[in-house]
Design a protein around this motif. Structure first.
Motif, short mmCIF file in Angstrom:
data_model
loop_
_atom_site.label_atom_id
_atom_site.label_comp_id
_atom_site.label_asym_id
_atom_site.label_seq_id
_atom_site.Cartn_x
_atom_site.Cartn_y
_atom_site.Cartn_z
N ARG A 1 -79.20 -55.68 -23.35
CA ARG A 1 -79.66 -56.75 -22.45
C ARG A 1 -79.46 -58.10 -23.13
NH1 ARG A 1 -85.53 -56.72 -19.50
NH2 ARG A 1 -84.49 -54.96 -18.49
N ASP B 1 -76.87 -53.79 -19.22
CA ASP B 1 -78.21 -53.97 -18.63
C ASP B 1 -78.23 -55.42 -18.14
OD1 ASP B 1 -81.05 -52.65 -18.45
OD2 ASP B 1 -81.49 -54.62 -19.23
N GLY C 1 -77.62 -59.06 -17.76
CA GLY C 1 -76.74 -60.00 -18.47
C GLY C 1 -75.54 -59.35 -19.14
N ARG D 1 -69.43 -45.97 -11.96
CA ARG D 1 -70.48 -46.32 -12.92
C ARG D 1 -71.19 -47.62 -12.50
NH1 ARG D 1 -74.35 -47.70 -14.40
NH2 ARG D 1 -75.31 -47.84 -16.44
N THR E 1 -76.42 -46.98 -10.56
CA THR E 1 -77.88 -47.15 -10.60
C THR E 1 -78.41 -47.43 -9.19
OG1 THR E 1 -77.65 -48.03 -12.82
CG2 THR E 1 -79.78 -48.31 -11.77
N SER F 1 -80.37 -59.78 -7.52
CA SER F 1 -79.08 -59.82 -6.83
C SER F 1 -78.01 -59.53 -7.89
CB SER F 1 -78.84 -61.18 -6.17
OG SER F 1 -79.12 -62.21 -7.11
N ASN G 1 -76.48 -56.27 -10.67
CA ASN G 1 -75.82 -54.98 -10.51
C ASN G 1 -76.65 -53.98 -9.70
OD1 ASN G 1 -75.62 -52.08 -11.92
ND2 ASN G 1 -73.60 -52.97 -11.70
N VAL G 2 -77.89 -53.78 -10.09
CA VAL G 2 -78.70 -52.75 -9.42
C VAL G 2 -78.98 -53.14 -7.97
CG1 VAL G 2 -80.83 -51.42 -9.51
CG2 VAL G 2 -79.71 -52.08 -11.64
N SER H 1 -83.49 -65.40 -10.17
CA SER H 1 -84.63 -65.95 -10.88
C SER H 1 -85.04 -67.33 -10.36
CB SER H 1 -84.39 -65.96 -12.39
OG SER H 1 -83.13 -66.47 -12.67
N LYS I 1 -72.60 -63.93 -6.78
CA LYS I 1 -73.12 -63.45 -8.06
C LYS I 1 -72.05 -62.80 -8.95
CE LYS I 1 -77.02 -64.12 -8.75
NZ LYS I 1 -77.70 -65.40 -9.10
N ARG J 1 -75.65 -69.54 -8.16
CA ARG J 1 -77.04 -69.35 -7.74
C ARG J 1 -77.12 -68.87 -6.30
NH1 ARG J 1 -78.31 -67.96 -11.69
NH2 ARG J 1 -80.47 -67.99 -11.02
N ARG K 1 -88.38 -70.85 -6.33
CA ARG K 1 -89.47 -70.31 -7.14
C ARG K 1 -90.69 -71.23 -7.18
NH1 ARG K 1 -90.82 -66.38 -10.38
NH2 ARG K 1 -88.94 -65.23 -9.87
N ASN L 1 -86.54 -51.46 -14.51
CA ASN L 1 -87.42 -50.77 -15.46
C ASN L 1 -88.78 -51.45 -15.47
OD1 ASN L 1 -85.79 -48.68 -16.62
ND2 ASN L 1 -84.54 -50.29 -17.54
P1 NDP Z 1 -78.28 -58.05 -13.78
O1 NDP Z 1 -78.25 -59.00 -14.90
O2 NDP Z 1 -77.03 -57.59 -13.17
O3 NDP Z 1 -79.20 -58.62 -12.60
C1 NDP Z 1 -80.53 -58.99 -12.77
C2 NDP Z 1 -80.93 -59.71 -11.52
O4 NDP Z 1 -82.33 -59.92 -11.49
C3 NDP Z 1 -80.27 -61.08 -11.41
O5 NDP Z 1 -80.01 -61.33 -10.06
C4 NDP Z 1 -81.36 -62.01 -11.93
O6 NDP Z 1 -81.29 -63.33 -11.45
C5 NDP Z 1 -82.55 -61.33 -11.33
N1 NDP Z 1 -83.80 -61.69 -11.97
C6 NDP Z 1 -84.10 -61.71 -13.27
N2 NDP Z 1 -85.36 -62.09 -13.43
C7 NDP Z 1 -85.85 -62.30 -12.18
C8 NDP Z 1 -87.09 -62.69 -11.66
N3 NDP Z 1 -88.11 -62.97 -12.46
N4 NDP Z 1 -87.23 -62.81 -10.31
C9 NDP Z 1 -86.20 -62.53 -9.48
N5 NDP Z 1 -85.00 -62.15 -9.93
C10 NDP Z 1 -84.84 -62.04 -11.25
O7 NDP Z 1 -79.15 -56.78 -14.29
P2 NDP Z 1 -79.22 -55.32 -13.70
O8 NDP Z 1 -79.12 -55.36 -12.23
O9 NDP Z 1 -78.30 -54.47 -14.47
O10 NDP Z 1 -80.70 -54.87 -14.11
C11 NDP Z 1 -81.83 -55.08 -13.29
C12 NDP Z 1 -82.95 -54.15 -13.70
O11 NDP Z 1 -82.51 -52.79 -13.58
C13 NDP Z 1 -83.43 -54.29 -15.15
O12 NDP Z 1 -84.80 -53.98 -15.21
C14 NDP Z 1 -82.64 -53.20 -15.87
O13 NDP Z 1 -83.27 -52.80 -17.07
C15 NDP Z 1 -82.69 -52.11 -14.82
N6 NDP Z 1 -81.68 -51.06 -14.95
C16 NDP Z 1 -80.34 -51.37 -14.97
C17 NDP Z 1 -79.41 -50.37 -15.06
C18 NDP Z 1 -77.95 -50.65 -14.97
O14 NDP Z 1 -77.18 -49.68 -14.89
N7 NDP Z 1 -77.50 -51.88 -14.93
C19 NDP Z 1 -79.82 -48.95 -15.24
C20 NDP Z 1 -81.23 -48.73 -15.12
C21 NDP Z 1 -82.11 -49.77 -15.02
P3 NDP Z 1 -80.38 -64.43 -12.18
O15 NDP Z 1 -79.02 -64.21 -11.62
O16 NDP Z 1 -81.03 -65.69 -11.77
O17 NDP Z 1 -80.49 -64.17 -13.64
#
Ligand code: NDP
Length: 439
Positions: A82, A154, A156, A193, A197, A226, A228-229, A250, A269, A275, A291, A339
């Motif tokens: 991460r 994960d 970023g 892949r 998730t 918004s 990967n997941v 965020s 994204k 944004r 926010r 998570n």
């Molecule tokens: P990404 O970096 O692809 O996406 C994270 C997203 O969440 C971004 O859109 C980010 O916004 C947003 N975000 C972060 N903080 C906040 C917040 N406080 N409020 C609203 N949005 C927020 O990460 P992933 O999608 O890969 O991961 C997301 C979650 O899923 C994590 O908890 C990760 O541990 C979990 N996970 C991921 C897996 C994977 O395969 N990738 C597998 C299993 C679990 P912004 O663009 O502004 O940063």
């Protein structure tokens, strides 16, 4: 005993697990006799390192890098990296700890690990991201290997970052091996892949709802994040006839009554790394809440009416006030794509009100499971089609759901998939640890 009291997220994760394990430990004294809990709570190895790199202005920047190799009873350490400014020892440790049980639940031969850095990719140029990744791997490569520790992405860290990390690894060791997963499908990545998730999370939700004589068709859904997941959760929801009406990043939340325009979210994204607020430039009928304008006691996204909620952004993003609003609006199921996105008080409310609740450890395990399928393809120098991987993913998610459900029933708490998932995962790891002796 809290020996590192500043590690709040880690203790939060530990408390949730230990509470679920109480009935098992009572029934099976062998786990206490072998001091399994004490051994499990201590990572096998924790690595912290300096990551120096040069920004586009020629200035030297320094970040903190981490890799935690938590438990290898079931296989090589496996878990994502991460990159986010909030990353610290507690966050990496909670993620690594959860990963042990999640990986065990998949039934595949993978141990638990996690890593990352307090690096903020936002606003960085491609060249800066590459230099950071190269510096990060310059230290990390000493500790990983296809049979030792296999990191993935994960928050970023997506296909671009995995590419730069892999390039540097290959240069340092002079070998092309399956040391990272989430690679581009051009050079060793598994089909599906990237989607796994999110797709897995929706398959899990489908299993939960079908058990209750319902499905996902025509369900209104909220999907936070918004990234990967979130993106691939929304994609599969559309495929199965559901309608995601809100997502977030965020900085703010988008609500779009006619359904989120997923192609546009991907463009913003995944392609422009921009944004989500830009969504309204194309769709004037959508609503953006910044926010700063969120309710004081929680997150805007959980204040909309929906049948199913998928928190897919980050830890502790859904608290008891958010849970209360969802319940008042008649939510039928909450499925964790991220998570530990729900606080313990929020989970307690869902359980009290008998709302279906899919814990992240089980519901988001499709990503790591498909990573293991990528390792299997790399090791055998083969490549499976998208349909082959999808079939396995669906099968794995069904097995995880059934395992969690049956274990919950075995312990007379048929509605608690939290308890079922925790006990089912723990049992596999603990039994392997006992068989391998005191190590
Ligand atoms: P990404 O970096 O692809 O996406 C994270 C997203 O969440 C971004 O859109 C980010 O916004 C947003 N975000 C972060 N903080 C906040 C917040 N406080 N409020 C609203 N949005 C927020 O990460 P992933 O999608 O890969 O991961 C997301 C979650 O899923 C994590 O908890 C990760 O541990 C979990 N996970 C991921 C897996 C994977 O395969 N990738 C597998 C299993 C679990 P912004 O663009 O502004 O940063």
């Amino acid at each position: 005993k809290k020996t590192s009291p500043a590690q709040t997220e880690f203790y939060q994760a530990v408390e949730e697990i230990l509470e679920s394990l109480a009935p098992l430990l009572e029934k099976n004294p062998k786990y206490r006799q072998h001091s399994i809990i004490e051994r499990l709570l201590e990572p096998e190895r924790q690595i912290m390192f300096r990551v120096p790199w040069v920004d586009d202005d020629g200035k030297i920047q320094v970040n903190k890098g981490y890799r935690i190799e938590f438990n290898s009873a079931l296989g090589p350490y496996k878990g994502g990296l991460r990159f986010h400014p909030s990353v610290n020892a507690s966050i990496v440790k909670f993620l690594g700890f959860e990963q042990i049980f999640k990986n065990a639940l998949t039934g595949l031969p993978i141990g638990g690990g996690k890593g990352g850095a307090n690096f903020d990719p936002k606003g960085k140029s491609d060249a800066e991201i590459m230099r950071f990744c190269q510096s990060f791997m310059t230290e990390l490569h000493r500790h990983i290997g296809p049979n030792t520790d296999v990191p993935a992405g994960d928050i970023g860290v997506g296909t671009r970052e995995i590419g730069y990390l892999f390039g540097q690894y290959k240069r340092l060791v002079n070998r092309f091996d399956g040391v990272l997963t989430g690679k581009s499908t051009l050079w060793g990545g598994s089909a599906l892949r990237k989607e796994a998730t999110g797709f897995g999370c929706v398959y899990f939700a489908q299993n939960m709802l079908e058990d209750e004589d319902s499905g996902l068709e025509n369900k209104r859904c909220l999907v936070s994040g918004s990234g990967n997941v979130a993106i691939y959760t929304m994609e599969k929801l559309y495929e199965l006839g559901a309608k995601p009406v809100a997502c977030s990043d965020s900085n703010g939340t988008i609500y779009h009554e006619q359904g989120i325009d997923l192609d546009l979210v991907k463009e913003i994204k995944e392609v422009r790394h921009a944004r989500l607020s830009e969504y309204c430039d194309t769709h004037e009928d959508a609503e953006f809440t910044a926010r700063e304008d969120y309710p004081e006691d929680g997150e805007q996204i959980w204040r909309y009416k929906a049948d199913v909620a998928f928190p897919c952004a980050t830890q502790n993003e859904l608290n008891e006030h958010d849970a209360q609003c969802l319940l008042e609006n008649g939510v039928k199921a909450v499925v964790e794509g991220a998570n530990m996105p729900c606080t313990q008080k929020a989970i307690d409310l869902f359980v009290e009100q008998r709302t279906l609740f899919g814990p992240g450890k089980a519901a988001n395990a499709g990503g790591v499971a498909t990573s293991q399928l990528e390792m299997a393809q790399n090791a055998s120098m083969t490549r499976w089609t998208q349909d082959e991987v999808d079939e396995q993913l669906q099968c794995i998610m069904r097995r995880i759901y059934n395992d969690a459900k049956q274990t919950a029933e075995e312990f007379d708490q048929p509605n608690s998939l939290v308890l079922g998932a925790n006990i089912a995962g723990f049992r596999r790891v603990a039994d392997a640890m006992i068989e391998q002796g005191v190590v």
